[in-house]
Design an enzyme around this catalytic site. Structure first.
Site, PDB file in Angstrom:
ATOM      1  N   ASP B 135       0.867  -1.323  -0.040  1.00  0.00           N
ATOM      2  CA  ASP B 135      -0.035   0.234  -0.024  1.00  0.00           C
ATOM      3  C   ASP B 135       0.881   1.315   0.090  1.00  0.00           C
ATOM      4  OD1 ASP B 135      -2.866  -0.846   1.941  1.00  0.00           O
ATOM      5  OD2 ASP B 135      -2.070  -1.944   0.451  1.00  0.00           O
ATOM      6  N   LYS B 198      -6.863   3.527  -3.219  1.00  0.00           N
ATOM      7  CA  LYS B 198      -7.249   3.551  -1.822  1.00  0.00           C
ATOM      8  C   LYS B 198      -7.600   4.941  -1.322  1.00  0.00           C
ATOM      9  CE  LYS B 198      -5.281   2.022   2.656  1.00  0.00           C
ATOM     10  NZ  LYS B 198      -4.129   1.270   3.358  1.00  0.00           N
ATOM     11  N   LYS B 234     -10.209   0.140  -2.047  1.00  0.00           N
ATOM     12  CA  LYS B 234     -10.028   0.058  -0.807  1.00  0.00           C
ATOM     13  C   LYS B 234     -10.487   1.416  -0.134  1.00  0.00           C
ATOM     14  CE  LYS B 234      -7.095  -1.146   3.023  1.00  0.00           C
ATOM     15  NZ  LYS B 234      -5.869  -1.947   3.345  1.00  0.00           N
TER      16      LYS B 234
END
Lengths: 485, 298, 282
Positions: B135, B198, B234
């Site tokens: 991430d 995300k 996400k």
């Protein structure tokens, strides 16, 4: 182009029915005249049904000519002897009470509205009923402030108002009529639509409980004949009508050689114009709400879509995507997006236009949604590749049917949007401010929504140009038709 | 050249708020509630990203990931645990016999204020320690200053290092000025090689909101229509209860449909959410309201 | 044996709470025959300073509420007032006023509250305009609240402060009220009404004080945008005006007669006017 999005998923929404066990509905409703529920003189009744399953909910008294006489007389007495003698502030306090009581019984009203009319509970709960209560709140506050709305004038009330309302927003239309009329010092004889009398009857109960003096508001039920009696009655000083253009014209003729004041809120065939610089996903949502809100039973529905040709493909794809997620079904299920069509005649009319559209050569698209066996239903529908001369572009269908065209230039869009005898509303979708003001100036419609649609507020005047009627409801302008200035 | 929707960033915030309100008014009951909650559970990246994390903390988190609530049968596991690069090897060790992935943050998380050289090294470390997923954060400063190519190049570089390891690109939506900017950043990230986009690091307020998420889901849909590529999403931080998680699932279903309703393409970055979902599941089964006392922490 | 009553302690109303004055001082409220009714908090400049902070913090939220919402809240104030009528009648009577007059005072106060509630979503319509400029621009003017407003009540009526305060907050401002020395108990009991009316904390703050202590602090406070003062005393008014110049504070004076008239004037005089231009054209 790659494959499409699959909106049919393994995860479905289970039924989420709104509870109906707490509502109090009678089996029979009489006429509300002079503060009491009284029997109709000719002892005639008619049934009112739930359009989602065609079951009878209640019997309702049918008002004859003599009943109308009684109602108008009680409104006249109440006006001359009681209501005009009450101070403006005290008048306001009665209207505030009514508003509060609607709020207190809001859920019950919402359930009955959906039961009787077919609209989804989500809409009656979140939009119709709150707006109705708010309308009473707004006008209650004007009762003792009229001189500020019209500086240098001494506004005076008119007298007895005959009011005839439609079936698409039963309680809300009753609020739009009764609240300003009372705030301006008038008294009322109101006739709800034949297919949707019930929330007006609950409102009559609230009016009783609010201790509003007898006869200030009278609510009588019936069909076209009953309405005609009200319009013709010599002691009715002002008529307010919301309904079809056809009937509006008839009313205009009937009272031509009288001095009665008149306001009309009639049909529409609103154009929604989407430019290539619009916020596109929000425009899609606005178009969807514009035509499928309340099953398209909306006078100001955005029933014509003009899309700039450069974004046509992507826009239609997104429109169809969004339509795939619309749930048609039981109005009392909280997840229902599109409820039942209000009546068999209305469904027949819509189906008639669906046939015509196809015969005329437009391409029809409907989603593959499940619809119940009993009741009156219409799937959300698009007609693509239409042209100005198609009947489905010119005539009001009053159902969940959107006719789509492309355009290339701004002037073309304006011309096509204005090319109709109607002029109630219009929608403009663009990110450019100056374009919005330019179009707002050029479009011949009484309500212009820019980057939004179907927004209503008690303080915002609503009404049409041309054959969509005259007079405004809401805001300061909504006071003018209930006063002698 | 045809009109390309990927060049269109105009978003109307009020319109987005209204669409979100519609999702939130959906009523998810009985069977669909239980199914939805289990699906949401399987999409969680159980997260610990604190300065105070230790090996012991990470071990306990991994154990919880594997044993959410043994008292209840047929529960899915979470999708992944998410930790700092220094903790990756310990998480990998605990989870070695499971399907639960280990995601590592990288690139000077959470601020992203560091040199390209250093963020490259940090990513190599995470990958070398065995992370299954990375991430990364984008350089918000550079993005706000209009240096879009710089931001894009950074993402491409990190993706090269990740290779087959799936890369989530964190936009830090709470720092981006408007929804228009979030759409722009989403498209830029996808065009630069992101496997997932995300919302946030969870370290600032607001973290994830339904509005931010909707804009990103719609960007993913437009990217799919334009290129055929399927990118995951996400939302992270700010989703602490079941009701909210179900509303996100409604939004996912009605925007991207069946193909995205899987942990392969949608994750919740959350820590407290798991226990709240477990409480709701037990309540649906037993019929009475539960208390957190009966569900293990961590 | 007669049951012993629990006597009320009258504190200040700041930020939705009831703190005592930080100065610890008190004023004695006595009835006509000299008997003690209550020890009232005597607010200090620090209490006033804290009230300004509370009002400023509440301003964003209060001014961004829909006008309809403000109207609903003020209507609820009327509902709560009506419910507590007998309490107020008693408190006013304890200061030597006849029951008949006391009833009239509270009835007028309730009706005034309803009057103002009805203005919240309407005053904008009588003061705004679309201006017919000579260039291709859409030009509109509308009213916005000034911000934090200090209110100095008159010294004669139990509910004079209410009339000033409701008009000020109806337009979206937040207020600090210096209640009059004669009826401080009414003012503080009214704070209890505010607390039960869904009014957010900090929107209205009520300080009971010695008459001449606080006005100068209000006038010189840089974070107060306007002062509303009910007075017939020219000297007092001049001093306020002079001190207010320090931050070009708006000074709105209200005479006694004006206090008793039903009008939107005080709502409008605590508003700024903003004019915006935008081109019309492609």
């Amino acid at each position: 182009m790659p494959k499409s999005i699959k909106f049919k998923t393994n995860w479905d929404y289970s039924p989420a029915p709104e509870s109906t066990s707490h509502i109090r509905l009678k089996k029979k409703y009489e006429l509300f005249i002079n503060g009491k529920f009284i029997l109709p003189i000719e002892n005639k009744y008619f049934e009112t049904i739930n359009p989602a399953n065609e079951e009878v909910i209640a019997e309702v008294a049918l008002a004859s000519k003599k009943d109308i006489d009684k109602a108008v007389q009680s409104a006249k007495n109440a006006y001359e002897k009681v209501w005009s003698k009450i101070s403006p502030q005290e008048k306001g306090k009665y209207i505030f009470r009514i508003a509060r009581m609607i709020q207190e019984r809001a859920r019950e009203f919402a359930v009955v509205e959906s039961l009787n009319g077919g609209k989804p509970i989500r809409e009656s709960r979140d939009i119709d009923i709150p707006l109705a209560a708010n309308h009473f709140f707004y006008y209650a506050g004007w009762a003792d402030k009229l001189k500020y709305a019209f500086p240098n004038k001494s506004p005076k009330s008119i007298g007895v108002c005959g009011q005839i309302i439609p079936w698409n927003f039963p309680l809300l239309m009753a609020a739009w009529k009764i609240a300003p009329a009372l705030a301006c010092g008038n008294t009322v004889v109101l006739k709800p639509a034949e297919t949707t009398p019930l929330t007006a009857m609950l409102l009559a109960e609230i009016i009783q409980e609010s201790e509003l003096p007898d006869g200030v508001v009278n609510i009588v039920n019936g069909g076209g004949e009953t309405g005609a009696e009200i319009v013709k009655h010599k002691n009715v000083d002002k008529i307010a009508f919301t309904g079809s253009t056809e009937v509006g014209k008839i009313i205009q003729t009937i009272i031509a050689d009288t001095n009665k004041k008149l306001t009309l809120e009639l049909g529409g065939k609103a154009a929604q114009i989407v430019f290539d610089d619009a916020p596109i996903d929000q425009a899609v949502e606005g178009i969807i709400n514009g035509i499928f809100f309340n099953q398209g039973h909306v006078c100001c529905a955005g029933s014509r879509l003009y899309v700039q040709e450069s974004i046509y493909e992507i826009f239609i794809r997104k429109l169809i995507d969004r339509m795939e997620t619309l749930i048609v079904g039981n109005p009392l299920d909280k997840n229902t997006d599109i409820g039942a069509i209000n009546s068999k005649p209305q469904l027949d009319k819509i189906n008639y236009y669906l046939k015509i559209g196809q015969t005329e050569g437009a391409e029809i698209f409907q989603t593959n949604c499940a619809i119940p066996k009993k009741g009156y239903w219409c799937k959300p529908t698009l007609f693509l590749h239409t042209s100005q001369s198609h009947r489905i572009i010119q005539e009001e269908i009053f159902g969940p049917v959107l006719a789509v065209q492309t355009f290339r230039t701004i002037d073309e869009a304006i011309e096509k949007a204005n090319n109709t005898p109607y002029g109630l509303s219009a929608g403009i979708w663009t990110d450019k401010g100056s374009k919005i003001f330019h179009l707002a100036k050029k479009l011949r419609a009484g309500v212009i929504w820019a980057n939004t649609f179907n927004k209503f507020d008690p303080s915002s005047p609503f009404g049409g140009y041309k054959e969509s009627g005259f007079g405004r409801e809401g805001g300061i302008h909504g006071l003018t038709s209930y006063l002698n200035l | 050249m045809k009109f390309n929707i990927l060049n269109q960033f105009a978003i109307d915030k009020i319109g987005v708020d209204e669409r979100v309100a519609r999702f939130s008014s959906r009523s998810i009951k009985s069977k669909s509630k239980v199914e939805g909650l289990k699906l949401a559970l399987s999409m969680i990246d159980l997260t610990t990203l604190e300065g105070s994390d230790t090996i012991g903390k990470v071990r306990q988190l991994c154990f919880k990931a594997m044993h959410l609530h043994d008292a209840m049968a047929n529960l899915p596991t979470v999708a992944a645990v998410c930790v700092y690069p220094a903790m990756v090897r310990y998480a990998k060790h605990e989870l070695k016999n499971t399907n639960i992935k280990v995601a590592s943050v990288a690139t000077a998380f959470p601020s992203g204020q560091s040199s390209t050289k250093i963020i490259i090294e940090e990513t190599k470390l995470a990958v070398g320690e065995g992370a299954d997923e990375v991430d990364m954060v984008i350089s918000r400063g550079k993005f706000l200053a209009g240096e879009y190519e710089f931001v894009s190049d950074e993402i491409k570089t990190i993706k090269d290092i990740c290779g087959k390891i799936h890369l989530k690109v964190i936009l830090e939506t709470g720092e981006l000025d408007s929804l228009d900017m979030i759409r722009h950043a989403s498209i830029l990230a996808m065009q630069s090689g992101a496997d997932f986009i995300k919302t946030s690091t969870g370290k600032i307020q607001p973290a994830s909101t339904m509005q931010f998420t909707l804009v990103m889901l719609e960007a993913i849909r437009d990217y799919f229509y334009s290129t055929g590529k399927i990118i995951g999403m996400k939302p992270a931080g700010g989703i602490s209860n079941s009701k909210t998680a179900l509303q996100y699932l409604v939004m996912l279903k009605e925007t991207l449909g069946e193909d995205w309703m899987t942990p392969k393409l949608f994750r919740f970055g959350a820590s407290r959410l798991a226990n709240d979902i477990l409480m709701q599941l037990v309540k649906e089964e037993k019929g009475n309201y539960q208390s957190l006392d009966y569900f293990s922490k961590d | 044996m007669k049951r012993l009553e629990v006597l009320k302690t009258y504190k200040l109303f700041i930020n939705g709470e009831f703190p005592r004055t930080e100065s610890g001082r008190y004023l004695q409220l006595k009835n006509k025959s000299g008997k003690l009714i209550a020890n009232i908090s005597s607010a200090s400049r620090k209490d006033f300073r804290n009230s300004v902070v509370a009002a400023r913090n509440a301003f964003d939220n209060w001014s961004n509420r829909t006008p309809f919402n403000r109207g609903q809240i003020i209507y609820r104030i009327a509902e709560m007032l009506e419910g507590r009528k007998s309490q107020f009648v008693e408190e006013i009577m304890s200061l030597g006023i006849s029951k008949h007059t006391a009833l009239k005072e509270i009835d007028n106060a309730i009706d005034f509250t309803i009057y103002i509630a009805g203005w919240c979503d309407k005053y904008q319509q009588i003061i705004s305009s679309v201006n017919p400029v000579s260039t291709s621009h859409f030009n509109f003017s509308f009213a916005e609240p000034m911000g934090v407003v200090g209110i100095i009540s008159d010294n004669n009526s139990p509910f004079g402060f209410l009339r000033l305060m409701l008009s000020v907050i109806a337009g979206g401002n937040c207020a600090i009220v210096v209640a009059n020395e004669k009826y401080p108990n009414v003012a503080i009991s009214f704070s209890e009404v505010l607390q039960t009316s869904d009014l957010p904390k900090g929107v209205v703050n009520i300080l009971t004080a010695k008459k001449n202590e606080l006005p100068q602090h209000i006038a010189t406070h840089l974070d107060v945008n306007a002062i509303v003062i009910a007075t017939n005393n020219d000297k007092e008014l001049s001093e306020i005006k002079r001190s207010s110049s320090v931050n070009v504070k708006r000074v709105i004076s209200v005479s006694e007669t004006e206090l008793n008239i039903l009008s939107p004037d005080l709502i409008l005089s605590t508003q700024e006017i903003k004019t915006t231009w935008h081109p019309i054209g492609i």
